[in-house]
Design an enzyme around this catalytic site. Structure first.
Site, mmCIF file in Angstrom:
data_model
loop_
_atom_site.group_PDB
_atom_site.id
_atom_site.type_symbol
_atom_site.label_atom_id
_atom_site.label_comp_id
_atom_site.label_asym_id
_atom_site.label_seq_id
_atom_site.Cartn_x
_atom_site.Cartn_y
_atom_site.Cartn_z
ATOM 1 N N CYS A 1 24.114 -29.316 91.267
ATOM 2 C CA CYS A 1 25.543 -28.966 91.221
ATOM 3 C C CYS A 1 26.200 -29.124 92.593
ATOM 4 O O CYS A 1 27.122 -29.930 92.748
ATOM 5 C CB CYS A 1 25.715 -27.555 90.667
ATOM 6 N N GLU B 1 25.754 -32.637 84.873
ATOM 7 C CA GLU B 1 26.979 -32.738 85.675
ATOM 8 C C GLU B 1 27.869 -33.871 85.160
ATOM 9 O O GLU B 1 29.090 -33.716 85.038
ATOM 10 C CB GLU B 1 26.635 -32.970 87.154
#
Length: 228
Positions: free
Chosen positions: A137, A208
């Site tokens: 992330c 993501e």
């Protein structure tokens, strides 16, 4: 090249795809659908709450007190610091951030991502598995932002350019600590175990990609199950 660096290298093709996808490219140019940003902000608010909870779950299995302090600091950053980046998107939309995120969303891609992280907290005693699920992330955001800051297509007159400016530097200390933890916690692992950790990392990088696409397409559950 240490273990964390090999993970970042292996994730690069996925990060390239994220960068070239609609959400980031339109964000870069300062011309993106406001509904895409609303969806992103609402989903990310839900995601970050769970991210902070996962940090808290990792505290008892950290290898040393310094790592515990790091996790506590990160919880504080998620609660207070990262809102700054969200405010830039809210300004572009022309609405108050807190009012935008009052509407809760729990889209499929966010759901799968969060459950991937929770699974790796509970399924393994070694925190490396969970950290590998969480580390992409900040790394993805940092790499996207650093690339954007050098991209001639970046619309520097748009308020959205500040979103890239924020992530250009804010994630660096976090990435460094996560990489150090990853290297430390995998030092005595077998190659089979390291491959499992690598798979976690790459899966989260794909999550993501899916998360940004979820925002762009206003992804919703198709057969019920939407969380309120």
């Amino acid at each position: 090249m240490n273990f964390a660096e090999t993970l970042e290298r292996d994730a690069q093709p996925i990060i390239d795809e994220i960068y070239q996808d609609h959400f980031i490219q339109e964000l870069l140019k300062g011309d993106i659908k406001k509904e895409a940003l609303r969806q992103y902000l609402r989903a990310d608010a839900s995601y970050l709450r769970e991210f902070a909870n996962i940090y808290a779950l990792l505290i008892p299995i950290m290898p040393d007190l310094e790592s515990v302090r790091f996790l506590v600091d990160q919880i504080q950053f998620i609660v207070n610091g990262e809102v700054e980046a969200h405010e830039y998107m809210a300004d572009y939309i022309g609405e108050n951030y807190n009012e935008i995120v009052q509407k809760k969303v729990w889209p499929p891609s966010g759901d799968h991502y969060i459950k991937h992280m929770y699974y790796n907290v509970y399924a393994h005693e070694n925190a490396a598995y969970a950290i590998a699920a969480m580390a992409p992330c900040p790394y993805v955001y940092a790499m996207i932002a650093k690339r954007a800051m050098k991209d001639p297509n970046l619309n520097k007159s748009s308020i959205l350019a500040k979103w890239f400016e924020f992530y250009n530097t804010e994630m660096d200390p976090l990435i460094e600590v996560l990489d150090d933890l990853m290297n430390q916690l995998t030092a005595n692992m077998s190659e089979t175990e390291k491959n499992e950790v690598r798979e976690n990392y790459l899966q989260s990088t794909v999550h993501e990609l899916n998360f940004f696409n979820m925002a762009y397409t206003s992804e919703k559950w198709q057969f019920g199950g939407e969380r309120v």
